[in-house]
Design an enzyme around this catalytic site. Sequence first.
Site, PDB file in Angstrom:
ATOM      1  N   GLY A  94       6.331   7.379   1.575  1.00 52.46           N
ATOM      2  CA  GLY A  94       6.505   6.080   1.186  1.00 52.46           C
ATOM      3  C   GLY A  94       7.345   5.294   2.089  1.00 52.46           C
ATOM      4  O   GLY A  94       7.843   5.805   2.985  1.00 52.46           O
ATOM      5  N   GLN A  95       7.109   3.986   1.662  1.00 52.21           N
ATOM      6  CA  GLN A  95       7.767   2.963   2.833  1.00 52.21           C
ATOM      7  C   GLN A  95       9.311   3.199   2.840  1.00 52.21           C
ATOM      8  O   GLN A  95      10.008   3.200   3.957  1.00 52.21           O
ATOM      9  CB  GLN A  95       7.419   1.494   2.354  1.00 52.21           C
ATOM     10  CG  GLN A  95       7.865   1.025   0.971  1.00 52.21           C
ATOM     11  CD  GLN A  95       7.474  -0.464   0.786  1.00 52.21           C
ATOM     12  OE1 GLN A  95       6.940  -1.072   1.537  1.00 52.21           O
ATOM     13  NE2 GLN A  95       7.574  -0.778  -0.627  1.00 52.21           N
ATOM     14  N   ASP A 141       5.316  18.013  -5.039  1.00 52.09           N
ATOM     15  CA  ASP A 141       4.895  17.164  -6.037  1.00 52.09           C
ATOM     16  C   ASP A 141       5.748  17.400  -7.338  1.00 52.09           C
ATOM     17  O   ASP A 141       6.029  18.618  -7.849  1.00 52.09           O
ATOM     18  CB  ASP A 141       3.486  17.888  -6.352  1.00 52.09           C
ATOM     19  CG  ASP A 141       2.823  16.987  -7.425  1.00 52.09           C
ATOM     20  OD1 ASP A 141       3.301  16.047  -8.162  1.00 52.09           O
ATOM     21  OD2 ASP A 141       1.578  17.241  -7.490  1.00 52.09           O
ATOM     22  N   ILE A 142       6.344  16.304  -7.445  1.00 56.36           N
ATOM     23  CA  ILE A 142       7.525  16.511  -8.503  1.00 56.36           C
ATOM     24  C   ILE A 142       7.016  16.852  -9.877  1.00 56.36           C
ATOM     25  O   ILE A 142       7.673  17.149 -10.960  1.00 56.36           O
ATOM     26  CB  ILE A 142       8.400  15.513  -8.478  1.00 56.36           C
ATOM     27  CG1 ILE A 142       7.660  13.899  -8.791  1.00 56.36           C
ATOM     28  CG2 ILE A 142       9.190  15.358  -7.217  1.00 56.36           C
ATOM     29  CD1 ILE A 142       8.669  12.745  -9.235  1.00 56.36           C
ATOM     30  N   TYR A 148       4.780   6.464  -8.755  1.00 57.64           N
ATOM     31  CA  TYR A 148       3.468   5.673  -8.690  1.00 57.64           C
ATOM     32  C   TYR A 148       3.742   4.202  -9.056  1.00 57.64           C
ATOM     33  O   TYR A 148       4.261   3.969  -9.948  1.00 57.64           O
ATOM     34  CB  TYR A 148       2.679   6.313 -10.035  1.00 57.64           C
ATOM     35  CG  TYR A 148       1.499   5.756 -10.080  1.00 57.64           C
ATOM     36  CD1 TYR A 148       0.567   6.564  -9.339  1.00 57.64           C
ATOM     37  CD2 TYR A 148       0.878   4.541 -10.716  1.00 57.64           C
ATOM     38  CE1 TYR A 148      -0.890   6.035  -9.232  1.00 57.64           C
ATOM     39  CE2 TYR A 148      -0.225   4.052 -10.627  1.00 57.64           C
ATOM     40  CZ  TYR A 148      -1.240   4.869 -10.068  1.00 57.64           C
ATOM     41  OH  TYR A 148      -2.616   4.534 -10.147  1.00 57.64           O
ATOM     42  N   THR A 149       3.538   3.549  -7.906  1.00 58.01           N
ATOM     43  CA  THR A 149       3.816   1.993  -7.830  1.00 58.01           C
ATOM     44  C   THR A 149       2.868   1.080  -8.159  1.00 58.01           C
ATOM     45  O   THR A 149       2.790  -0.191  -7.776  1.00 58.01           O
ATOM     46  CB  THR A 149       4.561   1.693  -6.458  1.00 58.01           C
ATOM     47  OG1 THR A 149       4.037   2.119  -5.426  1.00 58.01           O
ATOM     48  CG2 THR A 149       5.931   2.452  -6.678  1.00 58.01           C
ATOM     49  N   TYR A 184       3.403   0.189 -15.988  1.00 59.95           N
ATOM     50  CA  TYR A 184       4.094   0.658 -14.943  1.00 59.95           C
ATOM     51  C   TYR A 184       5.714   0.810 -15.167  1.00 59.95           C
ATOM     52  O   TYR A 184       6.362   1.423 -15.183  1.00 59.95           O
ATOM     53  CB  TYR A 184       3.851  -0.041 -13.766  1.00 59.95           C
ATOM     54  CG  TYR A 184       4.991  -0.036 -12.514  1.00 59.95           C
ATOM     55  CD1 TYR A 184       5.161   1.104 -11.757  1.00 59.95           C
ATOM     56  CD2 TYR A 184       6.073  -0.945 -12.259  1.00 59.95           C
ATOM     57  CE1 TYR A 184       6.213   1.284 -10.947  1.00 59.95           C
ATOM     58  CE2 TYR A 184       6.731  -0.986 -11.261  1.00 59.95           C
ATOM     59  CZ  TYR A 184       6.953   0.077 -10.576  1.00 59.95           C
ATOM     60  OH  TYR A 184       7.869   0.274  -9.612  1.00 59.95           O
TER      61      TYR A 184
END
Length: 261
Positions: free
Chosen positions: A12-13, A40-41, A65-66, A129
């Site tokens: 991810g960024q 994978d958490i 998850y964004t 979210y």
Amino acid sequence: MIKKVLVTGANGQLGKTINELYKKNDIGLEFVFVSREAFDITKKENINALFSKQKFDYCINCAAYTNVEQAEKTPEIAYKINAEGVKNLSHACEENDVILIHISTDYVFDGEKETPYIVSDETNPINKYGKSKLEGENHIKSMLTKYFVIRTSWLYSKKHGNNFYKTILKKAKTENQLSITTEQKGCPTDTVNLSKFIIKLIQENSPVFGFFHFCDEKVMTWYDFAEQILIENNLSNNINLVKANNYRTFARRPKSSVLKN
């Protein structure tokens, strides 16, 4: 003594920014970067296998998850990663005496407050979210004593990932006019600055655990942010930027999610 730091969500960024800034630096930290594909958490066996093989002092959880829009349509995926995955990771950190640094969001608030949110303000997320992220926070709070939950806002990287900053630059290459909403207000936050804050917490051995807010402190709307991006990249003369006050999305979003550091 060198501290060993696990970084989840390495593709991810934020994970990529931490890697770029610190992996090769001599700062007394040894990093292990793991992507979702490798770690994978949501799978307890993955977590247990890694924690049994290696001893970590800290875990920076960048796995999340964004996709705010998609979370409304398939909330089970958001909850699986942002809530259940965080619960799994919290359990492993507690069992192995690892300090968890977890990245959360301004979207745990409803956006109705007229002044900046402080850490003790009541949470009230208005989309799936935000609700999934809040559930993750609650798991951490109930399971751990040594943790940092860092709520941040409007996170972007100029180099990595998919985000508003890069989207504006991409659209500026193909479109002459951009309509950007003025209905939401927040603090765009560069992953570089958030990375530095996280590493500072580790280096200082901060004993002050709990919840923190971190964002770049300039308050703006998405329109203001787009304007800044175009100016910064010498593109403001090429694009007609139009204010939109009727922008609609599938997910409800906070009107003002300004955080007080």
